[in-house]
Design a protein around this motif. Structure first.
Motif, mmCIF file in Angstrom:
data_model
loop_
_atom_site.group_PDB
_atom_site.id
_atom_site.type_symbol
_atom_site.label_atom_id
_atom_site.label_comp_id
_atom_site.label_asym_id
_atom_site.label_seq_id
_atom_site.Cartn_x
_atom_site.Cartn_y
_atom_site.Cartn_z
ATOM 1 N N MET A 1 52.133 -52.002 -0.249
ATOM 2 C CA MET A 1 52.871 -51.073 -1.087
ATOM 3 C C MET A 1 52.515 -49.639 -0.726
ATOM 4 N N ILE B 1 55.128 -46.934 0.642
ATOM 5 C CA ILE B 1 55.343 -45.628 0.003
ATOM 6 C C ILE B 1 55.145 -44.520 1.026
ATOM 7 N N THR C 1 51.067 -37.098 -4.556
ATOM 8 C CA THR C 1 51.084 -37.344 -5.996
ATOM 9 C C THR C 1 51.382 -38.807 -6.291
ATOM 10 N N VAL C 2 52.428 -39.305 -5.646
ATOM 11 C CA VAL C 2 52.801 -40.708 -5.862
ATOM 12 C C VAL C 2 51.615 -41.610 -5.562
ATOM 13 N N ARG D 1 48.721 -41.227 -8.070
ATOM 14 C CA ARG D 1 48.968 -41.870 -9.358
ATOM 15 C C ARG D 1 48.941 -43.396 -9.239
ATOM 16 N N TYR D 2 49.402 -43.848 -8.076
ATOM 17 C CA TYR D 2 49.402 -45.307 -7.880
ATOM 18 C C TYR D 2 47.991 -45.835 -7.684
ATOM 19 N N PRO E 1 44.329 -45.403 -10.640
ATOM 20 C CA PRO E 1 43.891 -46.430 -11.589
ATOM 21 C C PRO E 1 43.238 -47.622 -10.908
ATOM 22 N N VAL F 1 54.167 -48.878 -9.592
ATOM 23 C CA VAL F 1 54.182 -47.633 -8.824
ATOM 24 C C VAL F 1 55.101 -46.617 -9.483
ATOM 25 N N ARG G 1 53.796 -45.326 -12.851
ATOM 26 C CA ARG G 1 52.713 -44.351 -12.734
ATOM 27 C C ARG G 1 53.206 -43.016 -12.190
ATOM 28 N N TYR G 2 54.200 -43.123 -11.324
ATOM 29 C CA TYR G 2 54.739 -41.885 -10.753
ATOM 30 C C TYR G 2 55.560 -41.116 -11.782
ATOM 31 N N PRO H 1 54.113 -39.515 -15.958
ATOM 32 C CA PRO H 1 53.660 -38.145 -16.232
ATOM 33 C C PRO H 1 54.813 -37.142 -16.221
#
Lengths: 213, 213, 213, 213
Positions: free
Chosen positions: C171, C175, C200-201, C204-205, C208, D201, D204-205, D208
């Motif tokens: 994944m 991306i 950013t993507v 954020r992915y 966590p 994904v 989370r993207y 926000p």
DNA sequence: GATGAATGAGGATTCATTCAT
DNA sequence: TATGAATGAATCCTCATTCAT
């Protein structure tokens, strides 16, 4: 559509109407191929030259044949079929019981005649490059009139070993091929003399083997 | 050209020093060509593959031969020369007066042996694509041992017409070529049987013609 | 000849002098291929167009590459090598312990930069038609900087199942590929914004998942 | 052209009788094209293979489509129409007000399902060679359910600049495409896990960005 | 001489597209 | 309409031959 596919309903009567043109093209292409093969040999013959000789574009050729080899094979089959149609029936069981000299006449005359009329046959048979050659020669050897020699030998020499039969047949065929080439290459007025000579060779070779029978 | 190749009158005299390397190269190339021709046939053989087989670059090949055909021709000449050197002398006038069977032995055995050792010879002789083939066959027919048959025939059949002689010689040669191929293609343990068969054919063919003389 | 083959005698110092030209040609051809592949894609690119772009004849191309696929593969290898040379060393063990945001900078910036400078890399990586693609992607995935993600994940998620790791890596890579394309396609003044968005993507992915470590 | 395709204003009204066969043919051809495009890709697919797959002659194909590209474009339109018919209506205004997680379910599940049932859609969307791809993607982006994201974003981020919106939408779409491919390529039993990962994904993207609203 | 690069025409084959039936 | 034959340019690739070094 249904009325186009079956004419009478009995059997496979002209399965399609449109292929008349194609059928003609195939014949055309095979004739062209025969000419080109005779001129240049299989390896040196190019599909373009065959197409050109047939008066069509390269693409057209490939609409009917997947590749060069297929042309050679189809041509071989065609010629073989023509042989069977034209001369094949000529050799009945009766001939096989003739004295050798007459048998040779009966077998060789049509073969020579056929090869004279269809010189591509010899070219394909000689050709070492066509993988289909095996097929051709095989077919020829086992289906055509010459193969009868094998039968005859087997019949008249029941005690002979397989290897001996094979050798004699091969030698006979080899002599035939060579003599055929000479005959075809001879000047027209000498043709008969050459074919007679070939028969002489074969007679002298085979007579001591099977003549006594 | 001839004055460059041989210093005096004998053709196998050691060439001048500086050409020693060239001679070696030529031999190397011809041997490579022989191998490649045997494997692929003349048409399918590429000059690059010959060069590669010889371990040299294509450019080097063309330093010694103007083109592919020249290689074949030169190879033919080479083999013919080798034949003459190795076996040619073996056939003295004495042999020609032997009975046919022994004559055939004397003539065919070395020929078969030579062809076995130099299979390229047969390849070139058979090949339809080399224009030089004519040369080769011509040379062969008139220079090699087999051509003696012509002499013999002429000697023993003084009344025969030229065309008859020619025909018999051609037929003999044709039989020989075919039988040779069969012999070379035969399994090792059958080779002798096949060559004996070839001799049988020729004997039966020629005995009635010259045997009585 | 000997003095040409070895310069110093120590190792394989320029094994041949003559290939300088060839070496240049190969580079030339690969550059041309890169350009053509970028323009037309691998499938639509023709060997002639590559040769033309390189300013040589088709034959020359085939002196160095056996076929079109080989060009793509070699080009891939070349680009990979260039990557390793230019950026590969940049990612030391130290980077791997950085906080995610900085890690992403450290990993993505050179990758994006490299892909910007070598757009063919992306073309080859995307291409479904080159069998060598597997190699390329494999190499890329496991040798290149991105593959470190796998290491990191494995390191930080020791309890995770293999399938989970694989999925996350895939994944992530997916991306990245998509975001890279967007970035490269973006107007010059937007490039940075796009690459920041990509980070950013990913942040954020992945935060966590591995951020807590 | 449009007045020929649709009698009134609704585009899916039964066409006039005499075009019934034509419509069927077109559907037949498009289905065949979908299959072939999936197997070989657009570039490698040949019009003959499409015709063959459809069980008609090449000529017939060209009676309905001016060229190969038109087939791809029409197929794209067709699939888009099917999408709208089958799933498009499913996304009502109500969905748009759902929390992000549920919105993603509502949007992605049908999309994934549709792409699973119509793999050609993805092929056409990915394909770089079809000029119509732009059309497709464009259409997709602006007409399909995913495009709603744009609306949502615009709605929830009234202060955002156009470029920012566009970037986020593009990124979202890019992530979706990649994740979709992974999902479709995954083993059947992993499909759900992969689609869940994709949703993760995106959640989370996007959370926000729009979640707080 | 020797090398290997360069050439370019030619060969087999494909394919989008058009045409005659 | 439907068919399948026809086209010819284009593709990949080979090879005899020449050239620069």
């Amino acid at each position: 559509m249904p009325e186009e596919k079956s004419g009478g309903g009995t059997s496979t009567v002209r399965p399609r109407r449109r292929q008349a043109r194609g059928e003609r093209r195939i014949a055309q292409l095979l004739e062209a191929a025969a000419r080109v093969f005779c001129t240049s040999g299989y390896t040196a013959a190019s599909t373009s030259s065959i197409a050109r000789e047939a008066g069509v574009s390269p693409g057209t050729l490939y609409q009917f044949f997947p590749n060069k080899e297929a042309i050679a094979i189809e041509l071989g089959d065609h010629l073989l079929a023509r042989w069977h149609t034209t001369y094949g029936e000529a050799l009945t069981q009766a001939h096989l019981e003739l004295p050798l000299a007459e048998l040779l006449d009966a077998v060789l005359d049509p073969l020579i005649q056929f090869n004279f009329e269809n010189p591509a046959f010899g070219v394909l048979m000689q050709c070492t490059d066509v993988p289909g050659k095996v097929t051709l020669e095989h077919e020829n050897l086992h289906t055509s009139a010459l193969a009868r020699v094998e039968e005859i030998l087997r019949g008249r020499l029941p005690d002979a070993e397989e290897a001996d039969i094979k050798r004699i047949v091969r030698m006979t065929f080899s002599i035939f091929k060579g003599g055929l080439d000479l005959t075809l290459a001879a000047a027209p007025e000498e043709r008969d003399t050459y074919s007679a000579e070939l028969k002489t060779v074969l007679h002298r070779y085979l007579d001591p083997i099977i003549g006594s029978a």
